[in-house]
Design a protein around this motif. Structure first.
Motif, PDB file in Angstrom:
ATOM      1  N   SER B 128      14.356  58.517 -78.805  1.00 53.05           N
ATOM      2  CA  SER B 128      15.748  58.141 -79.067  1.00 53.05           C
ATOM      3  C   SER B 128      15.927  56.637 -79.054  1.00 53.05           C
ATOM      4  CB  SER B 128      16.676  58.811 -78.066  1.00 53.05           C
ATOM      5  OG  SER B 128      16.143  58.719 -76.787  1.00 53.05           O
ATOM      6  N   THR B 129      15.113  55.945 -79.849  1.00 57.42           N
ATOM      7  CA  THR B 129      15.325  54.512 -79.971  1.00 57.42           C
ATOM      8  C   THR B 129      14.879  54.038 -81.348  1.00 57.42           C
ATOM      9  OG1 THR B 129      14.919  52.378 -78.967  1.00 57.42           O
ATOM     10  CG2 THR B 129      13.068  53.855 -79.084  1.00 57.42           C
ATOM     11  N   SER B 130      15.447  52.930 -81.782  1.00 60.96           N
ATOM     12  CA  SER B 130      14.939  52.289 -82.993  1.00 60.96           C
ATOM     13  C   SER B 130      14.654  50.827 -82.678  1.00 60.96           C
ATOM     14  CB  SER B 130      15.936  52.408 -84.137  1.00 60.96           C
ATOM     15  OG  SER B 130      17.084  51.666 -83.831  1.00 60.96           O
ATOM     16  N   HIS B 131      14.458  50.523 -81.398  1.00 59.54           N
ATOM     17  CA  HIS B 131      14.237  49.146 -80.973  1.00 59.54           C
ATOM     18  C   HIS B 131      12.790  49.010 -80.511  1.00 59.54           C
ATOM     19  CE1 HIS B 131      14.803  45.411 -78.745  1.00 59.54           C
ATOM     20  NE2 HIS B 131      15.895  45.250 -79.452  1.00 59.54           N
ATOM     21  N   TRP B 132      12.098  47.960 -80.971  1.00 52.95           N
ATOM     22  CA  TRP B 132      10.665  47.846 -80.689  1.00 52.95           C
ATOM     23  C   TRP B 132      10.364  47.719 -79.209  1.00 52.95           C
ATOM     24  CZ3 TRP B 132       7.425  49.973 -83.381  1.00 52.95           C
ATOM     25  CH2 TRP B 132       7.371  49.863 -84.766  1.00 52.95           C
ATOM     26  N   LEU B 133      11.257  47.037 -78.467  1.00 45.67           N
ATOM     27  CA  LEU B 133      10.989  46.875 -77.034  1.00 45.67           C
ATOM     28  C   LEU B 133      10.963  48.231 -76.343  1.00 45.67           C
ATOM     29  CD1 LEU B 133      10.632  45.237 -74.500  1.00 45.67           C
ATOM     30  CD2 LEU B 133      13.069  44.822 -74.435  1.00 45.67           C
ATOM     31  N   MET B 134      12.001  49.060 -76.636  1.00 45.03           N
ATOM     32  CA  MET B 134      12.056  50.391 -76.042  1.00 45.03           C
ATOM     33  C   MET B 134      10.881  51.225 -76.499  1.00 45.03           C
ATOM     34  SD  MET B 134      14.661  50.559 -74.136  1.00 45.03           S
ATOM     35  CE  MET B 134      15.434  52.134 -73.964  1.00 45.03           C
ATOM     36  N   VAL B 176      -3.465  45.794 -79.427  1.00 46.65           N
ATOM     37  CA  VAL B 176      -3.413  45.482 -80.859  1.00 46.65           C
ATOM     38  C   VAL B 176      -1.992  45.671 -81.381  1.00 46.65           C
ATOM     39  CG1 VAL B 176      -4.199  46.282 -83.109  1.00 46.65           C
ATOM     40  CG2 VAL B 176      -5.828  45.959 -81.289  1.00 46.65           C
ATOM     41  N   MET B 177      -1.343  46.766 -80.930  1.00 46.51           N
ATOM     42  CA  MET B 177       0.024  47.025 -81.387  1.00 46.51           C
ATOM     43  C   MET B 177       0.955  45.910 -80.925  1.00 46.51           C
ATOM     44  SD  MET B 177       2.540  50.111 -80.424  1.00 46.51           S
ATOM     45  CE  MET B 177       4.086  50.328 -81.279  1.00 46.51           C
ATOM     46  N   SER B 182       4.351  41.248 -82.162  1.00 48.70           N
ATOM     47  CA  SER B 182       4.739  39.849 -82.031  1.00 48.70           C
ATOM     48  C   SER B 182       4.798  39.196 -83.415  1.00 48.70           C
ATOM     49  CB  SER B 182       3.772  39.112 -81.111  1.00 48.70           C
ATOM     50  OG  SER B 182       2.570  38.862 -81.784  1.00 48.70           O
ATOM     51  N   LEU B 183       3.881  39.599 -84.308  1.00 49.70           N
ATOM     52  CA  LEU B 183       3.936  39.056 -85.675  1.00 49.70           C
ATOM     53  C   LEU B 183       5.199  39.544 -86.388  1.00 49.70           C
ATOM     54  CD1 LEU B 183       0.257  39.320 -86.908  1.00 49.70           C
ATOM     55  CD2 LEU B 183       1.488  37.309 -86.153  1.00 49.70           C
ATOM     56  N   VAL B 184       5.516  40.847 -86.232  1.00 46.20           N
ATOM     57  CA  VAL B 184       6.718  41.378 -86.886  1.00 46.20           C
ATOM     58  C   VAL B 184       7.950  40.653 -86.369  1.00 46.20           C
ATOM     59  CG1 VAL B 184       8.186  43.421 -87.036  1.00 46.20           C
ATOM     60  CG2 VAL B 184       5.765  43.638 -87.386  1.00 46.20           C
ATOM     61  N   LEU B 214       1.646  45.127 -90.113  1.00 50.72           N
ATOM     62  CA  LEU B 214       1.959  46.552 -90.223  1.00 50.72           C
ATOM     63  C   LEU B 214       0.782  47.411 -89.772  1.00 50.72           C
ATOM     64  CD1 LEU B 214       4.595  45.858 -91.550  1.00 50.72           C
ATOM     65  CD2 LEU B 214       4.103  47.502 -93.327  1.00 50.72           C
ATOM     66  N   LEU B 215      -0.443  47.011 -90.179  1.00 54.51           N
ATOM     67  CA  LEU B 215      -1.602  47.814 -89.794  1.00 54.51           C
ATOM     68  C   LEU B 215      -1.795  47.769 -88.281  1.00 54.51           C
ATOM     69  CD1 LEU B 215      -4.175  47.142 -92.635  1.00 54.51           C
ATOM     70  CD2 LEU B 215      -2.669  49.083 -92.314  1.00 54.51           C
ATOM     71  N   PHE B 216      -1.558  46.597 -87.668  1.00 57.57           N
ATOM     72  CA  PHE B 216      -1.674  46.490 -86.215  1.00 57.57           C
ATOM     73  C   PHE B 216      -0.663  47.394 -85.524  1.00 57.57           C
ATOM     74  CE2 PHE B 216      -3.900  42.162 -85.341  1.00 57.57           C
ATOM     75  CZ  PHE B 216      -4.993  42.612 -86.045  1.00 57.57           C
ATOM     76  N   VAL B 217       0.585  47.397 -86.034  1.00 55.76           N
ATOM     77  CA  VAL B 217       1.616  48.232 -85.414  1.00 55.76           C
ATOM     78  C   VAL B 217       1.255  49.710 -85.550  1.00 55.76           C
ATOM     79  CG1 VAL B 217       4.012  48.958 -85.592  1.00 55.76           C
ATOM     80  CG2 VAL B 217       3.449  46.549 -85.664  1.00 55.76           C
ATOM     81  N   PHE B 218       0.770  50.090 -86.737  1.00 53.09           N
ATOM     82  CA  PHE B 218       0.407  51.493 -86.950  1.00 53.09           C
ATOM     83  C   PHE B 218      -0.756  51.910 -86.047  1.00 53.09           C
ATOM     84  CE2 PHE B 218       2.242  51.244 -91.462  1.00 53.09           C
ATOM     85  CZ  PHE B 218       3.447  51.720 -91.028  1.00 53.09           C
ATOM     86  N   ALA B 219      -1.594  50.929 -85.634  1.00 51.78           N
ATOM     87  CA  ALA B 219      -2.713  51.275 -84.749  1.00 51.78           C
ATOM     88  C   ALA B 219      -2.205  51.867 -83.443  1.00 51.78           C
ATOM     89  CB  ALA B 219      -3.562  50.038 -84.470  1.00 51.78           C
ATOM     90  N   GLY B 220      -1.143  51.262 -82.885  1.00 56.11           N
ATOM     91  CA  GLY B 220      -0.620  51.762 -81.615  1.00 56.11           C
ATOM     92  C   GLY B 220      -0.008  53.136 -81.749  1.00 56.11           C
TER      93      GLY B 220
END
Lengths: 101, 488
Positions: B128-134, B176-177, B182-184, B214-220
């Motif tokens: 139930s979030t759309s925020h990267w920190l959460m 990695v994620m 941090s890049l995003v 994007l690839l780094f984020v998808f890794a996580g």
């Protein structure tokens, strides 16, 4: 004058060193150190970018949470490595291969 | 800065009703720590009782939330139908897992329940979030709790090795994620991935950096969902962990992660720019490869838990296909999730029952068992039929809905990649027939050499739950409308 680029280059270097440690080291503790380096590279990035986010300081807050979570993950990791050492008498990942296809 | 502290406090207090189920879990988590420390010696099962009470209260508040939608905590907390239904599924399956743990590991189990509640809380945050920190906090909470769960009961080499592989692989993926995030963040200056500012930042960014980020984020996310190429941990961990924990790992963490991924994909694929194209291609290629690798590798497994690990990788491919076809209606994605969770929970309870009898999870040890335990193996075969996707089971309906919606996307766009996705999906369903049917083949048609088997402590409560789940599989397979009415 230290600009944003300097921070990014340093953090990219730290990330690469961390990744190298993860892939090349034959000691599980050193792998954990590598992971820690990768996380710190990301934290450096967050703080550097956070300077330009004047509204709500998202970068700084993210960095704080990332530090806390990294510490928690490392604590659990060390406990598990200790447990592995009790059973295998080694922490070299190459010698720990009971599970495989 | 025109936001004053009283305003912020008012906003936080106003958001608390949306956060009630999670507050219950937080309180229950603390209560469980204390009961495990002080009460467990005097009253056995007091921690289990506290855990169950917490889960039931949380379930009650969630049912209360069914008709509400809204955002809280400055847009960081998002309550809509998708998140409420996902959390209902998460809480219900956690209830079953808690009973499973209590039945199987009755000694020295106090802290397991508090960790289980922490993992559930993390999953709620994810869904139930759309925020990267959460999202990052949620992923880490689930991960750390899962590492402890895998290592908690470790008594032999295999179990401790599984925990070590899990913690190392998971921490690397999380690091990695974090770098990708941090890049995003640097590219967009905004951490809410549904906001216009975020999408605008991604549109303006250079292609090379965005591909990397994007690839780094998808890794996580890929680690939590265990899609290819981040799946290598799952066979080892599934085989090494105690069966009750494997049942947990194969179902609940995937729900939260797939909901997060569905939200992310929905907002990132909505534009006509480079990053949308990249994420669409990524999900298509990964879904195809995941289905192929999962089902083909499962063919040559001799250990049931390892086979189920590859089977759940294959099902992740289908879940990605459901996410791909998820445009406005979320009901078939949820239908697939519910079907997958029911089937996997039932399967692992059966595997555990047989493990208690034969003290092995090898397929060979099932030889000739069908005649001794006809009821259990008939139900097991029905669940296998549902996992393949043959009518009249819920697995068939779920697969059918995913295929039809993907086909309608293909008809409207005419992309050959989507056609390939459909063909591979159908083909791997056929392949999966061969390894799932090994279970009834060994049980009913092969004779066991040895006759020695003693009826050991087999748990009646778990068996009843497993039979009820099997009945649900058939019931929703014949009357899928009942569940669809609930979900829409």
């Amino acid at each position: 004058m230290i600009t944003l680029t300097h921070f990014l280059v340093v953090s990219a270097c730290i990330f690469s060193i961390g990744l190298y440690a993860v892939l090349a080291k034959r000691n599980t503790i050193m792998i954990l150190v590598g992971i820690e380096l990768m996380i710190n590279a990301a934290i450096l990035n967050f703080v550097a970018f956070g300077k330009y986010d004047k509204i709500n300081y998202g970068g700084q807050v993210f960095a704080l949470f990332a530090i806390v979570l990294a510490a928690a993950a490392v604590a659990v990791g060390l406990a598990i490595i200790l447990n592995v050492y009790r059973h295998f008498k080694t922490i070299n990942p190459e010698n720990i291969h009971e599970l495989k296809d | 800065m025109n936001i004053s502290i009283p305003n912020i406090l008012d906003q936080i207090i106003a958001s608390i009703p949306l956060f009630k189920p999670e507050l219950t879990l937080i309180i229950g988590f603390i209560v469980c720590i204390f009961t495990a420390l002080f009460m467990e010696k005097r009253w056995k099962n007091s921690t289990f009782t506290a855990c169950m009470v917490t889960l039931v209260f949380s379930l009650y508040y969630l049912v209360d939330q069914l008709s509400t939608t809204g955002t809280g905590f400055s847009g960081m907390w998002l309550v809509d139908m998708l998140s409420t239904y996902a959390r209902l599924v998460i809480i219900s399956s956690t209830l079953i897992i808690a009973i499973f743990l209590q039945q199987r590991h009755s000694k020295n189990n106090g802290d397991v329940y508090s960790i289980l509640l922490a993992a559930t809380l993390g999953m709620h945050v994810l869904s139930s979030t759309s925020h990267w920190l959460m999202a990052f906090i949620g992923i880490e909470m689930v991960s750390i709790a899962s590492y402890i769960l895998v290592g908690y009961f470790s008594q032999n080499k295999i179990q401790s090795e599984a925990a070590m592989k899990y913690v190392l692989f998971g921490s690397v993926c999380a690091a990695v994620m974090l770098y990708g995030l941090s890049l995003v963040y640097g590219l967009t200056g905004n951490l809410d991935f549904q906001s216009a500012e975020h999408l605008q930042g991604l549109m303006d960014a250079p292609e090379a950096v965005i591909t990397l980020a994007l690839l780094f984020v998808f890794a996580g996310i890929g680690f939590k969902l265990s899609f290819v190429p981040f799946h290598v941990w799952s066979p080892d961990v599934y085989q090494g962990a105690p069966t009750a924990i494997t049942a947990f790992l194969s179902t609940i963490p995937k729900i939260g992660a797939i909901i997060l991924f569905a939200r992310l994909y929905q907002s990132w694929s909505s534009t006509a720019f480079y990053f949308s194209e990249l994420s669409t291609w990524f999900i298509m290629v990964v879904a195809i490869v995941t289905m192929l690798v999962g089902n083909l590798a499962a063919l040559r497994q001799q250990d049931v838990k390892r086979m189920m690990a590859y089977s759940s990788i294959g099902h992740t491919g289908l879940l990605l296909m459901a996410v791909f076809a998820y445009q406005d209606a979320f009901s078939y994605l949820l239908f697939y999730i519910v079907a997958y969770v029911i089937m996997n929970l039932a399967t692992f309870i059966f595997i555990d029952q047989l493990e208690q009898q034969t003290e092995s999870t090898s397929l060979l040890s099932y030889a000739g068992m069908g005649k001794k335990m006809p009821m259990l193996f008939t139900a097991f075969t029905l669940v296998a039929v549902s996992l393949i996707g043959i009518p009249p089971t819920v697995g068939f309906v779920a697969k059918l809905m995913v295929f039809t919606s993907t086909f309608s996307v293909f008809q409207s766009s005419g992309n050959t990649g989507i056609l390939l996705l459909l063909v591979v999906g159908a083909l791997t369903s056929v392949i999966s027939l061969f390894f799932y049917f090994k279970i009834p083949l060994y049980a009913f048609l092969r004779d066991s050499g040895k006759e020695s088997y003693e009826r050991k402590r087999s748990s009646v409560v778990l068996l009843i739950i497993a039979y009820l789940l099997t009945a649900t599989i058939i019931l929703f397979g014949i009357f899928p409308n009942w569940m669809m009415l609930m979900l829409s």
